[in-house]
Design a protein around this motif. Structure first.
Motif, PDB file in Angstrom:
ATOM      1  N   ALA A  16      12.411  -4.694  -4.870  1.00 54.53           N
ATOM      2  CA  ALA A  16      12.736  -5.525  -6.032  1.00 54.53           C
ATOM      3  C   ALA A  16      12.848  -6.992  -5.628  1.00 54.53           C
ATOM      4  CB  ALA A  16      14.042  -5.045  -6.660  1.00 54.53           C
ATOM      5  N   ASN A  17      13.463  -7.250  -4.461  1.00 59.44           N
ATOM      6  CA  ASN A  17      13.594  -8.629  -3.992  1.00 59.44           C
ATOM      7  C   ASN A  17      12.248  -9.231  -3.624  1.00 59.44           C
ATOM      8  OD1 ASN A  17      16.340  -8.817  -4.368  1.00 59.44           O
ATOM      9  ND2 ASN A  17      16.835  -8.061  -2.333  1.00 59.44           N
ATOM     10  N   GLU A  18      11.353  -8.424  -3.056  1.00 53.60           N
ATOM     11  CA  GLU A  18      10.004  -8.919  -2.775  1.00 53.60           C
ATOM     12  C   GLU A  18       9.314  -9.353  -4.064  1.00 53.60           C
ATOM     13  OE1 GLU A  18       8.263  -9.549  -0.048  1.00 53.60           O
ATOM     14  OE2 GLU A  18       9.876  -8.945   1.305  1.00 53.60           O
ATOM     15  N   SER A  78       3.331   7.946 -10.227  1.00 53.31           N
ATOM     16  CA  SER A  78       3.090   6.545  -9.886  1.00 53.31           C
ATOM     17  C   SER A  78       3.100   5.703 -11.160  1.00 53.31           C
ATOM     18  CB  SER A  78       1.787   6.365  -9.098  1.00 53.31           C
ATOM     19  OG  SER A  78       0.668   6.386  -9.959  1.00 53.31           O
ATOM     20  N   ASN A  79       2.598   4.488 -11.060  1.00 60.45           N
ATOM     21  CA  ASN A  79       2.552   3.613 -12.241  1.00 60.45           C
ATOM     22  C   ASN A  79       1.196   3.659 -12.940  1.00 60.45           C
ATOM     23  OD1 ASN A  79       1.023   2.321 -10.345  1.00 60.45           O
ATOM     24  ND2 ASN A  79       2.123   0.378 -10.389  1.00 60.45           N
ATOM     25  N   LEU A  80       0.416   4.693 -12.664  1.00 61.44           N
ATOM     26  CA  LEU A  80      -0.892   4.830 -13.312  1.00 61.44           C
ATOM     27  C   LEU A  80      -0.785   5.441 -14.698  1.00 61.44           C
ATOM     28  CD1 LEU A  80      -3.049   6.104 -10.300  1.00 61.44           C
ATOM     29  CD2 LEU A  80      -2.902   3.772 -11.220  1.00 61.44           C
ATOM     30  N   ALA A  99      11.120  -0.510  -9.278  1.00 61.69           N
ATOM     31  CA  ALA A  99      10.836  -0.574  -7.846  1.00 61.69           C
ATOM     32  C   ALA A  99      11.492   0.616  -7.147  1.00 61.69           C
ATOM     33  CB  ALA A  99      11.353  -1.883  -7.262  1.00 61.69           C
ATOM     34  N   ASN A 100      11.074   0.841  -5.897  1.00 61.93           N
ATOM     35  CA  ASN A 100      11.591   1.977  -5.137  1.00 61.93           C
ATOM     36  C   ASN A 100      12.875   1.657  -4.385  1.00 61.93           C
ATOM     37  OD1 ASN A 100       9.437   3.964  -5.580  1.00 61.93           O
ATOM     38  ND2 ASN A 100       8.157   2.484  -4.521  1.00 61.93           N
TER      39      ASN A 100
END
Length: 215
Positions: free
Chosen positions: A108-110, A73-75, A102-103
């Motif tokens: 990415a658009n969000e 994850s990003n942790l 992003a996944n």
């Protein structure tokens, strides 16, 4: 219906219907179905398998990573993520640029739409292209220029103006003081793989800069 397609129909949600072919393996630009038939794969995972199936370098890289360290994850910071971000800085010739991983394209658009909301406020409009596709989440649907996909989920969270893809004058006319951002595909994908006119994206950049809108 029997075999893998029958199992799909019995267990997988019917969002897109039962696929006409059940694939079991691939190599390079070719794939095989569960009946042993061979096909030339011109879809490439909807344009993401740029190096084909089972490419030795990709197999080696994935295997090496999974036997070293799996998903974190990003942790935590990891070498592959940092090395990729640094490589993107080099390619962009932008040492102060920062990367958000992003996944999916939708995710990415969000992220981009959230930035547009912060930039332009809750009343800011967005310009997008007719016949465009940006994803199936609520935000991405709001800027997708396909009414059949978008309208069943209205009201959507962003006020969007749609203009013809590649039409600089239409884009110029749509921009105004309440404009937060313009969102464009570098090549219009789902509408038929339509490349933009030679200077369209550069002119879009200049128009957005002049209007104070994000691109």
């Amino acid at each position: 219906m029997s075999g893998l397609r029958g199992r799909w129909q019995a267990a997988v949600m019917d969002t897109y219907g039962t696929p006409p072919i059940a694939l079991v393996r691939g190599r390079g630009a070719e794939v095989w179905d569960d009946g042993g038939n061979r096909y030339l794969d011109l879809l490439a995972g909807i344009a993401v398998n740029a190096l084909g199936h089972a490419h030795p370098a990709i197999v080696e890289a994935v295997t090496t990573q999974l036997t070293t360290l799996g998903h974190t994850s990003n942790l935590y910071a990891t070498e592959p993520a940092v090395a990729l971000a640094e490589r993107l800085q080099q390619l962009l010739e932008a040492p102060t640029a920062r990367t958000f991983f992003a996944n999916s394209g939708t995710e990415a658009n969000e992220c981009a739409l959230k930035i547009a909301r912060i930039h332009g406020g809750p009343g800011g409009r967005i310009v997008a292209a007719e016949r465009s596709f940006h994803g199936r989440s609520m935000g991405s649907l709001a800027v997708t220029g396909n009414a059949a996909k978008r309208e069943p989920f209205a009201p959507l969270p962003y006020a969007t103006t749609f203009v013809p893809y590649g039409d600089v004058e239409a884009l110029r006319s749509a921009l105004g003081p309440d404009m937060s951002a313009v969102i464009l595909e570098p090549t219009l994908g789902e509408a038929g793989v339509v490349p933009p006119p030679a200077d369209y994206l550069m002119q879009a950049r200049a128009l957005c800069d002049a209007a104070g809108a994000l691109l």
